[in-house]
Design a protein around this motif. Structure first.
Motif, mmCIF file in Angstrom:
data_model
loop_
_atom_site.group_PDB
_atom_site.id
_atom_site.type_symbol
_atom_site.label_atom_id
_atom_site.label_comp_id
_atom_site.label_asym_id
_atom_site.label_seq_id
_atom_site.Cartn_x
_atom_site.Cartn_y
_atom_site.Cartn_z
ATOM 1 N N LEU A 62 -1.698 7.788 3.573
ATOM 2 C CA LEU A 62 -2.112 6.477 4.071
ATOM 3 C C LEU A 62 -2.278 6.510 5.584
ATOM 4 C CD1 LEU A 62 -2.560 3.399 3.767
ATOM 5 C CD2 LEU A 62 -0.075 3.127 3.900
ATOM 6 N N ASP A 63 -3.441 6.105 6.040
ATOM 7 C CA ASP A 63 -3.719 5.968 7.471
ATOM 8 C C ASP A 63 -3.365 4.533 7.851
ATOM 9 O OD1 ASP A 63 -4.830 5.545 9.993
ATOM 10 O OD2 ASP A 63 -6.524 6.885 9.619
ATOM 11 N N ALA A 113 0.829 -1.202 0.000
ATOM 12 C CA ALA A 113 0.000 0.000 0.000
ATOM 13 C C ALA A 113 0.867 1.257 0.000
ATOM 14 C CB ALA A 113 -0.926 0.000 1.214
ATOM 15 N N ASN A 114 1.941 1.239 0.750
ATOM 16 C CA ASN A 114 2.866 2.383 0.766
ATOM 17 C C ASN A 114 3.511 2.582 -0.599
ATOM 18 O OD1 ASN A 114 3.137 3.822 3.379
ATOM 19 N ND2 ASN A 114 3.505 1.767 4.183
ATOM 20 N N VAL A 168 0.906 4.226 -2.863
ATOM 21 C CA VAL A 168 0.742 5.649 -2.554
ATOM 22 C C VAL A 168 1.958 6.448 -3.020
ATOM 23 C CG1 VAL A 168 0.614 7.320 -0.652
ATOM 24 C CG2 VAL A 168 -0.848 5.282 -0.637
ATOM 25 N N SER A 169 3.145 5.948 -2.746
ATOM 26 C CA SER A 169 4.374 6.672 -3.114
ATOM 27 C C SER A 169 4.501 6.817 -4.623
ATOM 28 C CB SER A 169 5.593 5.935 -2.552
ATOM 29 O OG SER A 169 5.564 5.903 -1.141
ATOM 30 N N LEU A 172 -5.639 0.954 7.764
ATOM 31 C CA LEU A 172 -5.249 -0.140 6.885
ATOM 32 C C LEU A 172 -5.075 -1.436 7.678
ATOM 33 C CD1 LEU A 172 -4.333 -1.229 4.120
ATOM 34 C CD2 LEU A 172 -2.008 -0.505 4.706
ATOM 35 N N LEU A 175 -10.814 3.213 -1.761
ATOM 36 C CA LEU A 175 -9.528 3.387 -1.084
ATOM 37 C C LEU A 175 -9.694 3.991 0.310
ATOM 38 C CD1 LEU A 175 -7.229 4.650 -3.995
ATOM 39 C CD2 LEU A 175 -7.251 2.390 -2.938
ATOM 40 N N THR A 176 -10.699 4.829 0.473
ATOM 41 C CA THR A 176 -10.905 5.442 1.796
ATOM 42 C C THR A 176 -11.252 4.389 2.845
ATOM 43 O OG1 THR A 176 -13.225 5.906 1.221
ATOM 44 C CG2 THR A 176 -11.609 7.659 0.831
ATOM 45 N N ILE A 209 -6.685 5.159 2.554
ATOM 46 C CA ILE A 209 -5.954 5.908 1.533
ATOM 47 C C ILE A 209 -6.863 7.003 0.990
ATOM 48 C CG2 ILE A 209 -4.835 5.820 -0.724
ATOM 49 C CD1 ILE A 209 -4.079 2.944 -0.156
ATOM 50 N N ASN A 231 2.144 9.586 -5.716
ATOM 51 C CA ASN A 231 2.614 10.894 -5.266
ATOM 52 C C ASN A 231 3.793 11.386 -6.086
ATOM 53 O OD1 ASN A 231 0.648 10.966 -3.331
ATOM 54 N ND2 ASN A 231 1.961 10.387 -1.619
ATOM 55 N N LEU A 277 -1.618 11.604 -2.224
ATOM 56 C CA LEU A 277 -2.316 10.631 -1.399
ATOM 57 C C LEU A 277 -1.631 10.491 -0.044
ATOM 58 C CD1 LEU A 277 -2.960 7.751 -3.974
ATOM 59 C CD2 LEU A 277 -4.632 9.400 -3.119
#
Length: 690
Positions: free
Chosen positions: A568-569, A488-489, A492-493, A573, A553-554, A558, A496, A566
């Motif tokens: 990430l919580d 997931a990271n 997101v990365s 997750l 995603l929310t 995300i 971004n 974006l």
């Protein structure tokens, strides 16, 4: 006086022609300024779109690195609950979701065989339907062979790839779906001369088209515990010859090697030395590798099978000088035919047995010795072999099996006189061909290699040691929550990095000085870039069905931030991963028709990752937004360049005209000045009136 067109004259004159022409041309050249500015703008945009393409390509690579397995990440652990002081350590490892049993497969169908000269008639058609897509019709524009039919199908972009395979029954048309999975099966309707290509398993009409690869959806390994023990490791067979002197040659006979079910390779050395034999074996396709090992006195040819497993045993057949290299997969020496009841006269010959480096004379005496007498004499000699007799239905054979300390040694039997027919030899077996043997939850499993890929679906076992009765190994397959977090990271990365790069290419910076214009990046006003970014955001905000409570995603933590990136919580997750592991995989990787868990997807929605990959592939494709925009700019730049060329040609001609005109004027003025000087002198020389 003649003057040179376009060249500044060196004749004396009052005018500075070069300066005059330069100033005039400087004024005339201002007509190029708008075009030069326009060309600079085009080049900046082309370069900026190149940077954008590179940025999106990097994002595409990042997306392609994320697979269904990435979002259903699992891990393995091995524990030993056995007791005692002789427990085995690390007898195997397990890789999860690495074997082919979990991979997506596309359906593949094959026609019956056609002759290469068979003609399919112009005007006949075929309709190909893949999954729920509408059928695509292909009509032959001219008479065609099966190769022409293949080409017509591929040109029509029907959703399948057509190819041809050939065997003894003719040429077969093979159709493979371009999209894998059980939702993307192929149906074919065809008429007239193409009717033999029709395929519909649900139809009662028989078809000569058959399925040669069934479609399959991606799966994951089943979580749980597996009790595993390893009783035998797989190994490749290795054999060795008797020792040869450095001067040994192989000038007569034939050497042939066969490994497993492979074809027999005839070995043809270029030199008749042992090294020549080795090199010829290694150059062949016999499935073995050969080396020479010296014991300090003589050289031994060592042959090893390239593949492990009991099925990959080595058979070497040698005649003449090569007979010393013969080897039966069993490691036994079997004599030539001996007629049943045949006797041998020990007064007219004898037997010598060599096992490795040990030579033994077999104790035989007198006439009338049977093959049984020979067998018993060899066994009594205790020479490192066990002798037996077999019958092939017609003849008897003396069989020598290496045993004891000679179990791995080459064996040769040399007979003289009456015993000459028993002469022969075999290479020694250093290592037997064998399969790996293991037990999984009480089920016996064999594998030709120590990489066991088909015993537990989705799991590859890598065997390294044999376990003992004291061991009690358990393999645990479980969901990898930390792996999901890492994936997931990465997701997101990757976005971004793309968003920040696009921001840099589209940024507008207002001026802090009143009345002064701000600055902007090359793509600031490009609506196509904003369109791409908008499509990506829509894909990220989209809803996906079939996730059992996870549809966006929310739901897994995300979401977008104010700057368009974006965030990430991690806590959210973790909760989603713990409560609904399968839902996360569905959110990212489900496809229309099939969810990530294999269930039917009736909504026709794709997962977030699936949609993003489709979008990005479209952006970068030939004919996509970037390609179309770049080609348009390049065409405009070409028009601009052509216009500049025309104007530069006109300016060059104008410069020549100005130069010629001012050169002529300079000459005229110089001539007038000379005339004036002459007249002045003449007037000065006139007699003065008294």
């Amino acid at each position: 006086m003649a003057t040179s067109t376009g060249t500044i004259t060196t004749s004396a004159g009052p005018l500075d022609v070069a300066t005059l022409v330069s100033k005039l041309m400087s004024a005339e050249s201002t007509v190029l300024d708008p075009l030069t500015k326009q060309a600079s703008s085009y080049n900046s945009l082309i370069s900026a779109y190149g940077s954008l393409k590179s940025t999106i390509s990097s994002y595409q690579s990042a997306l392609n690195g994320l697979t269904a397995a990435s979002f259903s990440s699992q891990k393995s652990s091995v524990s030993n609950s056995g007791t005692g002081t002789t427990l085995t350590t690390d007898p195997f490892t397990a890789d999860v979701n690495t074997d082919d049993s979990t991979k997506l497969l596309a359906q593949k169908i094959q026609s019956a065989g056609f002759t290469s000269s068979q003609v399919f008639n112009a005007g006949d058609s075929i309709a190909i339907k893949v999954g729920t897509n509408p059928p695509t019709f292909v009509t032959l524009q001219a008479n065609a062979t099966i190769s022409g039919v293949r080409d017509a199908i591929n040109a029509a972009k029907t959703g399948v790839t057509a190819s041809i395979t050939t065997d003894g029954t003719g040429d077969h048309l093979v159709l493979e779906s371009n999209t894998a999975g059980t939702a993307n099966t192929i149906k074919v309707q065809a008429n007239n001369s193409l009717s033999a290509l029709a395929y519909d398993p649900s139809s009662a009409t028989p078809s000569t088209v058959t399925q040669i690869q069934a479609p399959r959806d991606a799966t994951v390994a089943a979580s749980g515990n597996y009790t595993i023990s390893v009783s035998q490791l797989a190994q490749a067979q290795k054999i060795t010859s008797t020792g040869f002197s450095s001067s040994a040659t192989f000038s007569s006979g034939i050497l042939a090697i066969k490994t497993g079910n492979g074809s027999t390779a005839i070995i043809k050395p270029t030199t008749n030395t042992l090294a020549g034999v080795r090199d010829a074996i290694n150059a062949s396709d016999a499935g073995v590798s050969a080396t020479i090992v010296s014991d300090g006195t003589s050289a031994h040819l060592v042959i090893a099978a390239k593949d492990s497993g009991s099925a990959n045993s080595i058979r070497v057949t040698g005649t003449g000088d090569y007979s010393a290299l013969s080897f039966d997969p069993s490691g036994k020496y079997t004599s030539p035919n001996v007629a049943t009841g045949q006797t041998f006269d020990a007064t007219a010959g004898g037997l010598t047995l060599n096992v490795g480096s040990t030579t033994t004379t077999i104790p035989l005496s007198g006439a009338g010795k049977t093959l049984q007498n020979v067998r018993d004499a060899i066994n009594t000699a205790n020479a490192g072999v066990t002798a037996t007799i077999t019958n092939d239905g017609t003849n008897d054979h003396l069989v020598l099996t290496p045993s004891g300390t000679g179990a791995t040694s080459p064996v040769s039997l040399t007979g003289t006189g009456d015993f000459a027919t028993l002469t022969g030899s075999t290479m020694g077996q250093l290592q037997a061909a064998q399969d790996a043997k293991l037990s999984i939850d009480g089920v016996s499993v064999t594998s030709p290699t120590n990489k066991v890929t088909d015993a537990i679906s989705g799991v590859t076992l890598n065997l390294t040691k044999v376990t003992t009765a004291s061991d009690n190994f358990t393999l645990n397959i479980s969901n990898d929550t930390s792996g999901i977090a890492s994936t997931a990271n990465t997701f997101v990365s990757a976005y971004n990095a793309l968003a920040k790069a696009i921001t840099g290419l589209t940024q507008q910076t207002p001026s802090t000085t009143p009345g002064q214009a701000g600055t902007s990046s090359p793509l600031a006003s490009e609506s196509s870039v904003q369109s791409m970014l908008s499509q990506l955001r829509s894909a990220l905000l989209g809803s996906v069905a079939g996730g059992n409570g996870i549809s966006s995603l929310t739901d897994i933590g995300i979401g977008f931030q104010k700057d368009g990136t974006l965030a990430l919580d991690a806590a959210k997750l973790t909760t989603a991963t713990t409560n609904n592991f399968a839902g996360i995989a569905n959110l990212f990787t489900s496809t229309a028709g099939t969810n990530a868990d294999g269930t039917a997807n009736t909504t026709g929605t794709n997962g977030v990752l699936t949609n993003l990959q489709t979008l990005v592939n479209g952006f970068l494709a030939d004919g996509g937004i970037i390609d179309t925009k770049t080609k348009g700019l390049q065409a405009s730049l070409k028009i601009n360049t052509d216009r500049q060329t025309v104007i530069n040609t006109r300016l060059s001609n104008m410069q020549d005209q100005y130069t010629t005109q001012f050169n002529a004027l300079n000459v005229t003025l110089a001539s007038m000045a000379a005339t004036q000087s002459y007249l002045t002198q003449q007037l000065a020389n006139l007699p003065k009136a008294s």
